[in-house]
Scaffold this motif. Sequence first.
Motif, PDB file in Angstrom:
ATOM      1  N   LEU A   1     -15.788  10.200  29.921  1.00 53.88           N
ATOM      2  CA  LEU A   1     -14.719  10.206  30.932  1.00 53.88           C
ATOM      3  C   LEU A   1     -14.103   8.819  31.127  1.00 53.88           C
ATOM      4  O   LEU A   1     -13.761   8.413  32.242  1.00 53.88           O
ATOM      5  CB  LEU A   1     -15.254  10.749  32.268  1.00 53.88           C
ATOM      6  N   LYS A   2     -13.915   8.112  30.022  1.00 51.06           N
ATOM      7  CA  LYS A   2     -13.316   6.776  30.078  1.00 51.06           C
ATOM      8  C   LYS A   2     -11.947   6.732  29.404  1.00 51.06           C
ATOM      9  O   LYS A   2     -11.421   5.652  29.138  1.00 51.06           O
ATOM     10  CB  LYS A   2     -14.249   5.762  29.411  1.00 51.06           C
ATOM     11  N   GLY A   3     -11.363   7.892  29.145  1.00 53.01           N
ATOM     12  CA  GLY A   3     -10.033   7.925  28.540  1.00 53.01           C
ATOM     13  C   GLY A   3     -10.001   7.213  27.202  1.00 53.01           C
ATOM     14  O   GLY A   3     -10.874   7.402  26.358  1.00 53.01           O
ATOM     15  N   TRP A   4      -8.978   6.358  27.014  1.00 56.47           N
ATOM     16  CA  TRP A   4      -8.825   5.628  25.764  1.00 56.47           C
ATOM     17  C   TRP A   4      -9.927   4.599  25.554  1.00 56.47           C
ATOM     18  O   TRP A   4     -10.070   4.067  24.445  1.00 56.47           O
ATOM     19  CB  TRP A   4      -7.458   4.945  25.704  1.00 56.47           C
ATOM     20  N   GLU A   5     -10.692   4.314  26.583  1.00 58.67           N
ATOM     21  CA  GLU A   5     -11.808   3.373  26.452  1.00 58.67           C
ATOM     22  C   GLU A   5     -13.093   4.090  26.030  1.00 58.67           C
ATOM     23  O   GLU A   5     -14.171   3.493  26.052  1.00 58.67           O
ATOM     24  CB  GLU A   5     -12.040   2.637  27.770  1.00 58.67           C
ATOM     25  N   SER A   6     -12.985   5.336  25.653  1.00 60.11           N
ATOM     26  CA  SER A   6     -14.146   6.102  25.196  1.00 60.11           C
ATOM     27  C   SER A   6     -14.927   5.330  24.140  1.00 60.11           C
ATOM     28  O   SER A   6     -14.352   4.790  23.186  1.00 60.11           O
ATOM     29  CB  SER A   6     -13.683   7.438  24.605  1.00 60.11           C
TER      30      SER A   6
ATOM     31  N   PHE B   1     -11.054  12.567  25.631  1.00 60.47           N
ATOM     32  CA  PHE B   1     -10.572  11.294  26.173  1.00 60.47           C
ATOM     33  C   PHE B   1     -10.096  11.488  27.616  1.00 60.47           C
ATOM     34  O   PHE B   1      -9.243  10.754  28.096  1.00 60.47           O
ATOM     35  CB  PHE B   1      -9.410  10.772  25.316  1.00 60.47           C
ATOM     36  N   ASP B   2     -10.685  12.471  28.289  1.00 61.57           N
ATOM     37  CA  ASP B   2     -10.339  12.692  29.697  1.00 61.57           C
ATOM     38  C   ASP B   2     -10.983  11.650  30.592  1.00 61.57           C
ATOM     39  O   ASP B   2     -11.955  10.978  30.216  1.00 61.57           O
ATOM     40  CB  ASP B   2     -10.806  14.084  30.125  1.00 61.57           C
TER      41      ASP B   2
ATOM     42  N   SER C   1      -4.637   7.645  18.181  1.00 64.15           N
ATOM     43  CA  SER C   1      -3.809   8.740  18.682  1.00 64.15           C
ATOM     44  C   SER C   1      -4.612  10.032  18.574  1.00 64.15           C
ATOM     45  O   SER C   1      -5.532  10.134  17.766  1.00 64.15           O
ATOM     46  CB  SER C   1      -2.508   8.857  17.890  1.00 64.15           C
ATOM     47  N   ILE C   2      -4.267  10.981  19.429  1.00 64.96           N
ATOM     48  CA  ILE C   2      -4.913  12.285  19.398  1.00 64.96           C
ATOM     49  C   ILE C   2      -3.834  13.367  19.400  1.00 64.96           C
ATOM     50  O   ILE C   2      -2.725  13.121  19.889  1.00 64.96           O
ATOM     51  CB  ILE C   2      -5.894  12.477  20.591  1.00 64.96           C
TER      52      ILE C   2
END
Length: 386
Positions: free
Chosen positions: A339-344, A315-316, A354-355
């Motif tokens: 590479l879209k963070g939480w929008e993966s 989730f980077d 949560s991770i």
Amino acid sequence: MTHKMKSFLVMGALLGMVNACSKNTTPTTGTASTAAGYQINGQLQNAPAGTKLYLAELGDTQFVSRDTATVNEKGEFTFTGSVPEAGLYQVKANDQNQVLLVLQNGARVRLTGDAQKLSDTYTVQGSPDSEYLQRVSRSVLQSQRASQAAMPRLEQRYNQAAQAGRSDSMAAIQRQAEALQTQGQAEVRQLVRQNPGSVVSAFVVSGVLNPEENFGLADTVATQLKKTMPDSRYTKSLVARLEPMRATAVGSVAPEINLAAPDGKPVTLTSLRGKYVLIDFWASWCGPCRRENPNVVKAYNKYKGKGFEIYGVSFDQDRGKWLNAIKSDGLTWTHVSDLKGWESAAGQSYSIKSIPASILLDPQGRIIGKNLRGEALEAKLASVMK
């Protein structure tokens, strides 16, 4: 302390609902005939004459005031009225002294207790659902108190172990924390199994237990309620809550993921069919993820030559930090990210909130485990890869 350690008090969800604020609405007095509607008769100790009691309905997000009653010189009170369907209601003297009941037309409920410590002393009779809810409440309260009593000591030991770099001690303390939570949940799950057709069970599997981790039980409740109470808002709410989870429930074929590897080339999840695969959702910026990585590395090194692979989904958003974390932590398995963070896209399709989070697949791509950590992951792998 990890996110998992902080989940000690998840069983306090029910009590949190009980202590929620009521919506400021004008109370409505019961107008239905006693024969047609419900009746709550009660007697409270330590409640002076003139003490006001409040009846509120549990709505979707808060309590909605429905009625008031006044205690007489003997501590007695009565609520009467009618309801459109069976539902959860709160009887409250004040924010510290309140209980939940189930009301439906025709119910004759008897409530007694000490007004100064109502949640600990109340008894309810005449309503099987209310009696069931009392047993759940007591179990939750006991579990919460046990967790609260143990939390400071375990948290201190965990932090000391973390500062000293003793990962084995950290894992052992975390297991103790999880055991406290599991003990309380087991009792509540058994109560639900005994009462699958109750609106209380719909509330419990949605608001007290984690419905994703207890999907099979929650789905059993939903199935039963669709037969017995298909038009109930509790049934409809539970069914709607579970539907997005169905695709990633244990036993389901995992949804496809197709994201780019560090070299930019796409790698699909299904390309790993034929192996046991751990989908590992993580990120370089996630402290608990990085602390869990040594456990994942240990499991990978032990089973990678026996038909086990890991499909790491990051989730980077920063490519450099992602690649540096892979190298620094020695994560030598398959990695992908958009590479879209939480929008993966993968996070969205798997409803990851949560991770770290993980999902274990069998060689046919079916989900056989979720959020396995440390020794639990190794034990599961040892079990399925005999």
